[in-house]
Design an enzyme around this catalytic site. Structure first.
Site, mmCIF file in Angstrom:
data_model
loop_
_atom_site.group_PDB
_atom_site.id
_atom_site.type_symbol
_atom_site.label_atom_id
_atom_site.label_comp_id
_atom_site.label_asym_id
_atom_site.label_seq_id
_atom_site.Cartn_x
_atom_site.Cartn_y
_atom_site.Cartn_z
ATOM 1 N N GLU A 1 0.733 -1.154 -0.037
ATOM 2 C CA GLU A 1 0.001 -0.024 -0.097
ATOM 3 C C GLU A 1 0.674 1.274 0.107
ATOM 4 O O GLU A 1 0.562 2.416 0.806
ATOM 5 C CB GLU A 1 -0.902 0.137 1.055
ATOM 6 N N GLU B 1 -5.176 -8.365 -1.689
ATOM 7 C CA GLU B 1 -5.685 -8.384 -0.229
ATOM 8 C C GLU B 1 -7.053 -7.775 -0.261
ATOM 9 O O GLU B 1 -7.307 -6.745 -0.829
ATOM 10 C CB GLU B 1 -4.724 -7.506 0.619
#
Length: 532
Positions: free
Chosen positions: A195, A313
């Site tokens: 991220e 994810e």
């Protein structure tokens, strides 16, 4: 007279509800619309320590990679049942983990730290723990993705504290990979960072820099795994989709570097949201994420045709999920719809956050089974169901093949339909999701070839005379139950903690498929001729 009319109307309404709403599903069987990987289903293992807390609760317990009980039999059996299960090792603290190998001597534990990323200091993975993890992976046949720390060597920009600049220092990753190869541990893929793309979450890296670092990772993988037939894939950037960032990243990294274009999804919002239970059954809300799946598939096609889109994810609700929804039957409306939707947009893999940990774990954080409060202190009872969420994933893995077919109907939007070629038999398998809490659907599946009358479109001979159906419903009709029924029977672990057999119900193939309110149905149609 009036009373007779009322009775007639009531009986008429009841008859209508019993009969159900008739729906014709058309499956376009001539060409496919997508292809998944053989092992589409994936689950994550995260780094979070016990003191990871959200909304005055700390739902991770000892489920993190440093603390997880790797000798738990239910855990091992849950992984083995997929034969194989993809496991992605990573998460928010990934970019603060160093590996005690090579020149690294000190090996600190994660500690709370206000100025640290996500409120924690750096942590360290000892090679002894890596050995223990790999014993579990080897014993269970798991396919492992390992995510590297992508912030080593960088520093914060002077005028933007969220931006990290400088080249990635790959030495620690190189030493870790060398150790892993020397031990003969099998790694399916390596991923860089978590991220850090686009605007980032707690930190970010520019796309141009990230692309250069990905080239470095690919070179290291090629060095340690020269055999192209066993060489691990390289994945990235493992974050939320930003069109300009992703396109630039693919252009800079260039052909043959990125094998899997990974992105993350938390489209249900915060885990504390009181509307979460309504969102998971709202087809209009669930449709909002479809454009993202289409856009990232387009990015892969235009700027990285050598790669494929992965959901790296997805936990539905962020900050560890919703405590009253994410581990219950209701979450399946979101989860199964996500599996179906992403496959239609040509995604190769879907990694569920998490195998264990948080409120959205497939396994209970402390007991490794669902709903410990339901059982109370009755320890002599045979343990029910290794997670209904896992069972749904397991059914998909076992019977849904990798070839994706278009399936459509003109009925209620609360009936979702997805179709794949069957995994191990001829014909197709359809997934039917009934999000309505009051309407039963009677579903007929027809082939879009339409060359002959519908009654003879399927070749109903031999085994094809019967259809295999798996009906999944919640105990007592309560969608927030943790107990899953398969064809009316609660799924239970065996006395030796093995996964139970999940056998279908055999139904006359000429009859429609009955999909009750608040239920999911997998149906295998062996006589369905699909040129695709």
């Amino acid at each position: 007279m009036e009373s007779k009319v009322v009775v007639f109307l009531v009986l008429f309404a009841l008859a209508g509800s019993i009969a159900g709403e008739e729906v014709k599903v058309e499956v376009k069987s001539v060409t496919s619309i997508g292809k998944t990987d053989d092992d589409f289903i994936c689950a994550t293992l995260d780094w979070w320590p016990e003191n990871k807390c959200d909304y005055n609760q700390c739902p991770w317990g000892k489920a993190g990679l440093f603390n997880l009980d790797l000798k738990n039999k239910i855990l091992a059996n849950a992984i083995k049942a997929f034969d194989p299960l993809r496991l992605r090792l990573g998460g928010s603290l990934q970019d603060q983990v160093i590996y005690k190998v090579g020149s690294v001597k000190k090996c600190p534990h994660f500690k709370k730290r206000e100025d640290g990323l996500f409120g924690f200091s750096r942590g360290c993975l000892p090679m002894q723990r890596w050995d223990e993890l790999n014993k579990l992976f080897n014993d269970t046949g798991a396919k492992v993705t390992f995510g590297f720390n992508a912030l080593i060597g960088r520093k914060k920009a002077e005028n933007d504290t969220s931006l990290w600049v400088g080249d990635w220092n790959a030495q620690n990753a190189r030493d870790f990979m060398k150790y892993t190869v020397s031990k003969g541990y099998k790694i399916d893929s390596y991923e860089l960072g978590n991220e850090l793309c686009g605007s980032g979450v707690s930190a970010r890296v520019e796309a141009e820099q990230y692309g250069k670092d990905m080239i470095t990772l690919k070179q290291i993988v090629k060095e340690f795994y020269p055999n192209t037939t066993t060489q691990p894939q390289v994945l990235g950037p493992a974050g939320f989709y930003d069109e300009e960032w992703f396109n630039t990243f693919l252009q800079v990294s260039g052909p043959g570097v990125v094998d899997g274009l990974t992105h993350h999804i938390y489209n249900l919002g915060a885990g504390v949201d009181s509307a979460l239970i309504n969102k998971v059954q709202d087809p209009y809300f669930l449709d909002q994420i479809a454009q993202t799946y289409k856009d990232i598939s387009t990015s892969a096609k235009l700027f990285g045709p050598w790669s494929g889109a992965w959901v790296g994810e997805a936990g539905g609700a962020y900050n560890s999920g919703g405590k009253d929804v994410s581990h219950t039957f209701a979450n399946g409306f979101w989860y199964l719809d996500q599996l179906g939707m992403t496959s239609t947009f040509n995604h190769k893999v879907y990694c569920r956050q998490a195998l264990i940990g948080g409120n959205y774990g497939l396994l209970n954080t402390t007991t490794f089974i669902p709903n410990p409060d339901y059982y109370g202190s009755v320890s002599s009872v045979v343990l029910i169901s290794v997670i209904q969420l896992l069972d749904r994933a397991l059914l998909w893995h076992r019977i849904m093949g990798k070839t994706v077919l278009s399936a459509n109907h003109n009925g209620s939007p609360y009936l979702r339909v997805y179709s794949h070629c069957s995994k191990k038999t001829e014909g197709i398998t359809v997934l039917l999701i009934n999000m309505s809490n009051s309407t039963t659907f009677e579903v007929s599946v027809v082939n879009d070839l339409n060359l002959y009358p519908e009654s003879v479109e399927m070749d109903l001979q031999g085994d094809a005379l019967q259809r295999e159906e798996y009906h999944l419903t919640p105990k007592d009709g309560n969608i927030q139950s943790d107990v899953l029924l398969l064809n009316g029977t609660p799924l239970k672990l065996t006395e030796s903690s093995d996964i139970p057999a999940m056998n279908p119900e055999l139904v006359d193939a000429t009859l429609p498929i009955t999909v009750k309110p608040d239920s999911f149905v997998f149906a295998t149609l062996k006589g369905f001729k699909s040129p695709a």
